[in-house]
Design a protein around this motif. Structure first.
Motif, PDB file in Angstrom:
ATOM      1  N   ASP A 214       0.860  -1.190   0.000  1.00  0.00           N
ATOM      2  CA  ASP A 214       0.000   0.000   0.000  1.00  0.00           C
ATOM      3  C   ASP A 214       0.892   1.234   0.000  1.00  0.00           C
ATOM      4  OD1 ASP A 214      -2.008   1.809   0.234  1.00  0.00           O
ATOM      5  OD2 ASP A 214      -2.817   1.051   2.110  1.00  0.00           O
ATOM      6  N   CYS A 215       0.826   2.024  -1.068  1.00  0.00           N
ATOM      7  CA  CYS A 215       1.717   3.176  -1.231  1.00  0.00           C
ATOM      8  C   CYS A 215       0.926   4.489  -1.185  1.00  0.00           C
ATOM      9  CB  CYS A 215       2.460   3.110  -2.566  1.00  0.00           C
ATOM     10  SG  CYS A 215       3.488   1.654  -2.794  1.00  0.00           S
ATOM     11  N   ILE A 216       1.489   5.462  -0.494  1.00  0.00           N
ATOM     12  CA  ILE A 216       1.007   6.838  -0.567  1.00  0.00           C
ATOM     13  C   ILE A 216       2.189   7.708  -0.973  1.00  0.00           C
ATOM     14  CG2 ILE A 216       0.190   8.831   0.739  1.00  0.00           C
ATOM     15  CD1 ILE A 216      -1.526   7.042   2.378  1.00  0.00           C
ATOM     16  N   CYS A 217       2.060   8.393  -2.099  1.00  0.00           N
ATOM     17  CA  CYS A 217       3.134   9.251  -2.597  1.00  0.00           C
ATOM     18  C   CYS A 217       2.582  10.657  -2.790  1.00  0.00           C
ATOM     19  CB  CYS A 217       3.695   8.725  -3.922  1.00  0.00           C
ATOM     20  SG  CYS A 217       4.273   7.016  -3.860  1.00  0.00           S
ATOM     21  N   VAL A 218       3.051  11.600  -1.988  1.00  0.00           N
ATOM     22  CA  VAL A 218       2.639  12.993  -2.089  1.00  0.00           C
ATOM     23  C   VAL A 218       3.885  13.808  -2.433  1.00  0.00           C
ATOM     24  CG1 VAL A 218       1.563  14.949  -0.923  1.00  0.00           C
ATOM     25  CG2 VAL A 218       0.830  12.608  -0.367  1.00  0.00           C
ATOM     26  N   PHE A 219       3.964  14.269  -3.678  1.00  0.00           N
ATOM     27  CA  PHE A 219       5.185  14.935  -4.159  1.00  0.00           C
ATOM     28  C   PHE A 219       6.393  14.053  -3.873  1.00  0.00           C
ATOM     29  CE2 PHE A 219       2.249  18.479  -3.485  1.00  0.00           C
ATOM     30  CZ  PHE A 219       2.388  19.170  -4.673  1.00  0.00           C
ATOM     31  N   GLY A 220       6.210  12.759  -4.042  1.00  0.00           N
ATOM     32  CA  GLY A 220       7.286  11.809  -3.792  1.00  0.00           C
ATOM     33  C   GLY A 220       7.104  10.589  -4.662  1.00  0.00           C
ATOM     34  N   GLY A 221       7.950   9.589  -4.459  1.00  0.00           N
ATOM     35  CA  GLY A 221       7.866   8.407  -5.300  1.00  0.00           C
ATOM     36  C   GLY A 221       8.305   7.150  -4.583  1.00  0.00           C
ATOM     37  N   THR A 222       7.839   6.018  -5.116  1.00  0.00           N
ATOM     38  CA  THR A 222       8.224   4.708  -4.605  1.00  0.00           C
ATOM     39  C   THR A 222       8.661   3.852  -5.780  1.00  0.00           C
ATOM     40  OG1 THR A 222       6.664   4.805  -2.761  1.00  0.00           O
ATOM     41  CG2 THR A 222       7.449   2.623  -3.410  1.00  0.00           C
ATOM     42  N   GLY A 223       9.846   3.267  -5.668  1.00  0.00           N
ATOM     43  CA  GLY A 223      10.344   2.344  -6.684  1.00  0.00           C
ATOM     44  C   GLY A 223      10.403   0.943  -6.099  1.00  0.00           C
ATOM     45  N   ILE A 224      10.003  -0.049  -6.884  1.00  0.00           N
ATOM     46  CA  ILE A 224       9.980  -1.425  -6.406  1.00  0.00           C
ATOM     47  C   ILE A 224      10.642  -2.325  -7.449  1.00  0.00           C
ATOM     48  CG2 ILE A 224       8.557  -3.333  -5.584  1.00  0.00           C
ATOM     49  CD1 ILE A 224       6.358  -1.312  -4.954  1.00  0.00           C
ATOM     50  N   LYS A 225      11.745  -2.979  -7.061  1.00  0.00           N
ATOM     51  CA  LYS A 225      12.412  -3.943  -7.927  1.00  0.00           C
ATOM     52  C   LYS A 225      11.891  -5.335  -7.599  1.00  0.00           C
ATOM     53  CE  LYS A 225      16.723  -1.293  -8.298  1.00  0.00           C
ATOM     54  NZ  LYS A 225      18.175  -1.284  -8.018  1.00  0.00           N
ATOM     55  N   VAL A 226      11.421  -6.051  -8.608  1.00  0.00           N
ATOM     56  CA  VAL A 226      10.825  -7.364  -8.394  1.00  0.00           C
ATOM     57  C   VAL A 226      11.475  -8.392  -9.309  1.00  0.00           C
ATOM     58  CG1 VAL A 226       8.628  -6.339  -7.703  1.00  0.00           C
ATOM     59  CG2 VAL A 226       8.992  -7.000 -10.087  1.00  0.00           C
ATOM     60  N   PRO A 227      11.415  -9.682  -8.939  1.00  0.00           N
ATOM     61  CA  PRO A 227      11.900 -10.739  -9.833  1.00  0.00           C
ATOM     62  C   PRO A 227      11.094 -10.783 -11.123  1.00  0.00           C
ATOM     63  CG  PRO A 227      11.681 -11.562  -7.586  1.00  0.00           C
ATOM     64  CD  PRO A 227      11.027 -10.209  -7.620  1.00  0.00           C
ATOM     65  N   LEU A 228      11.683 -11.360 -12.166  1.00  0.00           N
ATOM     66  CA  LEU A 228      11.041 -11.343 -13.476  1.00  0.00           C
ATOM     67  C   LEU A 228       9.777 -12.193 -13.534  1.00  0.00           C
ATOM     68  CD1 LEU A 228      14.105 -11.497 -15.895  1.00  0.00           C
ATOM     69  CD2 LEU A 228      12.611  -9.553 -15.437  1.00  0.00           C
ATOM     70  N   ASP A 229       9.679 -13.222 -12.675  1.00  0.00           N
ATOM     71  CA  ASP A 229       8.520 -14.097 -12.783  1.00  0.00           C
ATOM     72  C   ASP A 229       7.346 -13.661 -11.907  1.00  0.00           C
ATOM     73  OD1 ASP A 229       9.822 -14.687 -10.442  1.00  0.00           O
ATOM     74  OD2 ASP A 229       9.427 -16.845 -10.525  1.00  0.00           O
ATOM     75  N   TRP A 230       7.483 -12.532 -11.186  1.00  0.00           N
ATOM     76  CA  TRP A 230       6.369 -12.053 -10.371  1.00  0.00           C
ATOM     77  C   TRP A 230       5.338 -11.352 -11.251  1.00  0.00           C
ATOM     78  CZ3 TRP A 230       8.072  -9.559  -5.087  1.00  0.00           C
ATOM     79  CH2 TRP A 230       8.726 -10.549  -4.322  1.00  0.00           C
ATOM     80  N   GLN A 231       4.091 -11.579 -10.944  1.00  0.00           N
ATOM     81  CA  GLN A 231       3.005 -10.853 -11.605  1.00  0.00           C
ATOM     82  C   GLN A 231       2.624  -9.661 -10.734  1.00  0.00           C
ATOM     83  OE1 GLN A 231      -0.303 -12.634 -14.037  1.00  0.00           O
ATOM     84  NE2 GLN A 231      -1.439 -12.258 -12.160  1.00  0.00           N
ATOM     85  N   VAL A 232       2.597  -8.469 -11.337  1.00  0.00           N
ATOM     86  CA  VAL A 232       2.302  -7.237 -10.614  1.00  0.00           C
ATOM     87  C   VAL A 232       0.916  -6.748 -11.026  1.00  0.00           C
ATOM     88  CG1 VAL A 232       2.999  -4.860 -10.158  1.00  0.00           C
ATOM     89  CG2 VAL A 232       4.736  -6.622 -10.505  1.00  0.00           C
ATOM     90  N   ARG A 233       0.037  -6.573 -10.029  1.00  0.00           N
ATOM     91  CA  ARG A 233      -1.305  -6.058 -10.310  1.00  0.00           C
ATOM     92  C   ARG A 233      -1.408  -4.626  -9.804  1.00  0.00           C
ATOM     93  NH1 ARG A 233      -4.738  -9.941  -8.229  1.00  0.00           N
ATOM     94  NH2 ARG A 233      -5.631  -8.755  -6.496  1.00  0.00           N
TER      95      ARG A 233
END
Length: 234
Positions: free
Chosen positions: A170-189
């Motif tokens: 669960d991300c909240i970004c207010v004038f900011g950012g979140t980067g997420i590095k994931v393995p290649l076989d993960w499905q991201v929804r």
């Protein structure tokens, strides 16, 4: 841990409601212009962010930000001699420098940050005016919460293993950012709500949809306001 995160977001919500309410009253001419100009100012923004920091345990930065906000508001209430006003910015630099030295000697804060490692199955991070890079190697990752305000946080989950039921971030970004590095076989929804923000998956040609394992799903939820969430592999 999640209870603490709920408190953080509660405080942030109160501050945003207060700012929005003041703006509405000012637009409707229901409060004096001089008072509105003082309440809706960058000095009061410092005080508000400092208050949030205090309530979330960042005592040093909280006190500094509140002190700076009050210090810069003094001319609105009293006649400050020009000689003292000339010391404003040097004074701010001294305070920030002192805080950085204090933090270097073991005080664990989330602003600004560095890089840390975590083996937690759930994470909870709150970043203001700074950045953090976090490596997570949990063998049963369930997800977590990330809040960034005028800052950024990057998670490296490539060495982590998802819980059997998957994970929710669960991300909240207010004038900011979140980067997420994931393995290649993960499905991201993607379930992010964007308001003048963005959600981007930059894995691009580095993977093929046939490589995705539907039993390994991570759900990205939350909201971006003048901010963004970015998914990548490298």
């Amino acid at each position: 841990m999640m209870e603490r995160s709920g408190n953080k977001r509660f405080y942030l919500g109160v501050v945003l409601i207060a700012i929005g309410g003041l703006l509405m009253l000012q637009r409707l001419n229901l409060i004096p212009w001089d008072l509105a100009e003082m309440l809706i100012s960058w000095q009061m923004l410092l005080v508000a962010i400092g208050a949030i920091s205090l309530m979330n345990g960042n005592r040093v930065w909280g006190v500094i930000l509140i002190g700076l906000g009050v210090f810069f508001l003094l001319p609105e209430f009293i006649d400050v001699p020009r000689e003292i006003r000339r010391l404003y910015w040097p004074f701010m630099l001294v305070l920030v420098g002192a805080a950085l030295i204090y933090r270097q000697h073991g005080n664990r804060l989330h602003m600004p940050g560095g890089s840390v490692g975590k083996s937690f199955d759930e994470f909870d991070d709150f970043v203001i005016f700074g950045g953090r890079e976090i490596f997570i190697n949990s063998t049963n990752l369930k997800g977590g919460r990330s809040t960034s305000i005028f800052g950024g946080v990057e998670y490296d989950l490539r060495q982590a293993t998802l819980a059997p039921e998957g994970a929710i971030v669960d991300c909240i970004c207010v004038f900011g950012g979140t980067g997420i590095k994931v393995p290649l076989d993960w499905q991201v929804r993607n379930e992010i709500t964007t308001i003048f923000g963005a959600f981007t998956d930059k894995r691009g040609d580095t993977f093929r949809h046939g490589q995705l394992d539907t039993s390994k799903t991570i759900v990205i939820k939350g909201i971006t306001l003048f901010g963004g969430v970015e998914i990548k592999h490298v």
